[in-house]
Design a protein around this motif. Structure first.
Motif, PDB file in Angstrom:
ATOM      1  N   HIS A 171       1.198  -1.261  -0.292  1.00 63.09           N
ATOM      2  CA  HIS A 171      -0.642  -0.571   0.339  1.00 63.09           C
ATOM      3  C   HIS A 171       0.900   1.493  -0.152  1.00 63.09           C
ATOM      4  O   HIS A 171       2.076   1.348   0.975  1.00 63.09           O
ATOM      5  CB  HIS A 171      -0.660  -0.076   1.550  1.00 63.09           C
ATOM      6  CG  HIS A 171      -1.813   0.725   1.490  1.00 63.09           C
ATOM      7  ND1 HIS A 171      -1.749   2.478   1.404  1.00 63.09           N
ATOM      8  CD2 HIS A 171      -3.081   0.664   1.071  1.00 63.09           C
ATOM      9  CE1 HIS A 171      -3.306   2.893   1.073  1.00 63.09           C
ATOM     10  NE2 HIS A 171      -4.056   2.316   0.430  1.00 63.09           N
TER      11      HIS A 171
ATOM     12  N   ASP B 169       0.610   4.089   1.153  1.00 61.59           N
ATOM     13  CA  ASP B 169       0.293   4.865   2.241  1.00 61.59           C
ATOM     14  C   ASP B 169       0.982   4.409   3.785  1.00 61.59           C
ATOM     15  O   ASP B 169       1.101   4.999   4.295  1.00 61.59           O
ATOM     16  CB  ASP B 169      -1.006   5.286   2.429  1.00 61.59           C
ATOM     17  CG  ASP B 169      -1.614   6.347   1.811  1.00 61.59           C
ATOM     18  OD1 ASP B 169      -0.997   7.382   0.772  1.00 61.59           O
ATOM     19  OD2 ASP B 169      -2.857   6.641   1.820  1.00 61.59           O
TER      20      ASP B 169
ATOM     21  N   LEU C 189       1.768   4.926   9.399  1.00 67.47           N
ATOM     22  CA  LEU C 189       1.551   5.241   8.044  1.00 67.47           C
ATOM     23  C   LEU C 189       2.922   5.950   7.585  1.00 67.47           C
ATOM     24  O   LEU C 189       3.722   7.171   8.318  1.00 67.47           O
ATOM     25  CB  LEU C 189       0.407   6.501   7.727  1.00 67.47           C
ATOM     26  CG  LEU C 189      -0.936   5.434   7.801  1.00 67.47           C
ATOM     27  CD1 LEU C 189      -2.386   6.423   7.932  1.00 67.47           C
ATOM     28  CD2 LEU C 189      -1.401   4.408   6.681  1.00 67.47           C
ATOM     29  N   ARG C 190       3.189   6.555   6.197  1.00 67.32           N
ATOM     30  CA  ARG C 190       3.720   7.508   5.905  1.00 67.32           C
ATOM     31  C   ARG C 190       3.351   8.556   6.350  1.00 67.32           C
ATOM     32  O   ARG C 190       2.578  10.049   6.383  1.00 67.32           O
ATOM     33  CB  ARG C 190       3.597   7.595   4.523  1.00 67.32           C
ATOM     34  CG  ARG C 190       5.039   6.326   3.524  1.00 67.32           C
ATOM     35  CD  ARG C 190       5.148   6.623   2.207  1.00 67.32           C
ATOM     36  NE  ARG C 190       5.338   5.349   1.257  1.00 67.32           N
ATOM     37  CZ  ARG C 190       6.583   5.007   1.978  1.00 67.32           C
ATOM     38  NH1 ARG C 190       7.717   5.739   2.202  1.00 67.32           N
ATOM     39  NH2 ARG C 190       7.093   3.571   1.393  1.00 67.32           N
TER      40      ARG C 190
ATOM     41  N   ALA D 149       0.354  10.424   5.156  1.00 65.74           N
ATOM     42  CA  ALA D 149      -0.887  10.016   4.728  1.00 65.74           C
ATOM     43  C   ALA D 149      -2.416  10.079   5.272  1.00 65.74           C
ATOM     44  O   ALA D 149      -2.344   9.796   6.234  1.00 65.74           O
ATOM     45  CB  ALA D 149      -0.133   8.287   4.168  1.00 65.74           C
TER      46      ALA D 149
ATOM     47  N   ALA E 137      -4.674   7.415   4.312  1.00 68.99           N
ATOM     48  CA  ALA E 137      -4.917   5.023   4.342  1.00 68.99           C
ATOM     49  C   ALA E 137      -5.815   5.609   5.944  1.00 68.99           C
ATOM     50  O   ALA E 137      -5.653   5.258   6.382  1.00 68.99           O
ATOM     51  CB  ALA E 137      -4.394   4.482   4.239  1.00 68.99           C
TER      52      ALA E 137
END
Length: 409
Positions: A323, A325, A349-350, A353, A355
């Motif tokens: 994924h 993110d 998560l980045r 991001a 998501a």
């Protein structure tokens, strides 16, 4: 009785000195002069015979399943572990290896340092990994680094650093990676830049075990593989009944050879449990493909059974990592009244991001059988890892246990 330390560790050394008054400490603040003077003032000792099968190093395991164990490394073990990596890493007198990895780990101490020095190459040692500094060192044509070994988190950090450029790595014979699973996206990103991210598998107890050949085609054609056996090791993949499994089937990796440890320091029960008929049981599940390349599926202790089906967290983690993110992830099995066990996915998560759990669940539904899908997706800031980059899943299981207890209370 003698401890040589950098100035930044003076506070720790002071604590040690309080409980070990017989210890002499020398700081390196003034360079090597203090140590050299201490050696010059000392009386020489008599010659010491070296027993090839005597312990020369204790390497402590990562402690991913609990308390670390001291792995006894004999002189014979260290020699043959270095020989194994010299073959698969194609190291010789002209090699220049940059070592960012710690010397309390088998990669830094044995694979990189000992192998390079034993083959007459040049060893460049740094005190720690700093992405921009490492990229500058790799780009330095006067230094001419040919070999660099990283754990996946280091390879990812280099790729994401603002100073990254494919040109900086163009002088490398290979960029070696080991210690944890590699994502396909990371492999492909390096291949696109003309860099072969060469995967391998090893451990404190045996050094280099498996390695992908230094060949771009081999890396491309065998994504996720950890390669072929090192030349001086025997390898079996053994099923639950103690017999070798057929090609393509999953079993536990068993090892035998001169680089394999005789056991764990002051832990006779753990040593006895780790060996069967002279074979070391790695605790890692893997399979051998038809072309002879091996894959590591997961840790035996990390596998869980949901509704009577085996679930390998590494497979689920690979889907989650795809994924865009998701920066980092780990999956653990936890007790479940209905299914026996089910999966909990911890996700980082980045930055920036957005998501959602629903979006991630949809990805899992599209890529995984129902029994493999995580029952819960939890967002966290970091995944607990050891210094060598391995996920501390026992910490995550305890985190879930504590959280469940607090909810019930």
């Amino acid at each position: 009785v003698l401890l040589v330390h950098d100035e930044e560790f003076s506070a720790v050394v002071a604590e040690l000195a309080a409980i070990s008054p017989e210890m002499e400490a020398i700081a390196t603040a003034d360079g090597p002069a203090g140590l050299a003077a201490r050696i010059e003032a000392s009386s020489p000792v008599g010659s010491v015979s070296g027993d090839a099968d005597g312990a020369c190093v204790l390497l402590y395991t990562s402690g991913t399943t609990g308390q670390p164990k001291g792995v006894v490394i004999t002189r014979r073990n260290a020699f043959f572990a270095a020989v194994n990596f010299s073959f698969v890493g194609e190291i010789g007198p002209a090699s220049v290896a940059l070592c960012d990895l710690p010397f309390f780990h088998t990669i830094g101490l044995i694979a990189v340092a000992r192998t390079t020095l034993m083959l007459g190459g040049t060893l460049v040692i740094s005190d720690r990994f700093i992405p921009a500094r490492t990229l500058a060192a790799l780009a330095d044509r006067q230094r001419a680094v040919t070999h660099y070994f990283a754990v996946p988190q280091i390879a990812l950090a280099l790729r994401n650093d603002p100073a990254y450029s494919a040109a900086a790595l163009s002088g490398l014979h290979a960029l070696f990676v080991g210690g944890a699973p590699l994502t396909q996206a990371l492999i492909e990103s390096y291949l696109d830049d003309g860099v072969a991210l060469v995967n391998g598998y090893g451990m404190s107890e045996a050094g280099t075990v498996l390695h992908v050949p230094i060949d771009r085609r081999a890396v491309q054609d065998n994504p996720g593989s950890v390669g072929l056996p090192a030349p001086l090791l025997d390898i079996r993949i053994v099923g639950e009944g103690g017999s070798d499994v057929s090609a393509g089937e999953i079993g536990e990796l068993w090892l035998r050879g001169p680089s394999v440890t005789p056991g764990y320091w002051n832990k006779p029960a753990e040593t006895a449990a780790a060996f069967t008929d002279g074979w070391y049981r790695t605790g890692d599940l893997g399979r051998c493909e038809a072309n002879g390349f091996y894959r590591i599926v997961d840790r035996l202790k990390d596998m869980y059974i949901s509704g009577g089906e085996n679930v390998y967290p590494a497979e689920v983690e690979a889907v989650l990592a795809s994924h865009p993110d998701i920066l980092d992830t780990a999956v653990v099995g936890i007790p479940d009244i209905r299914w026996g066990e089910c999966g909990v996915a911890y996700v980082v998560l980045r930055p920036g991001a957005v998501a959602t759990g629903e979006a991630i669940a949809d990805l899992c539904a599209a890529r995984l059988a129902a029994f493999k899908r995580p029952a819960r997706i939890l967002f966290v800031e970091t995944i607990p890892r050891t210094a060598s980059g391995k996920v501390q899943k026992h910490v995550l299981r305890q985190l879930h246990s504590d959280e469940t207890f607090q909810r019930q209370a």
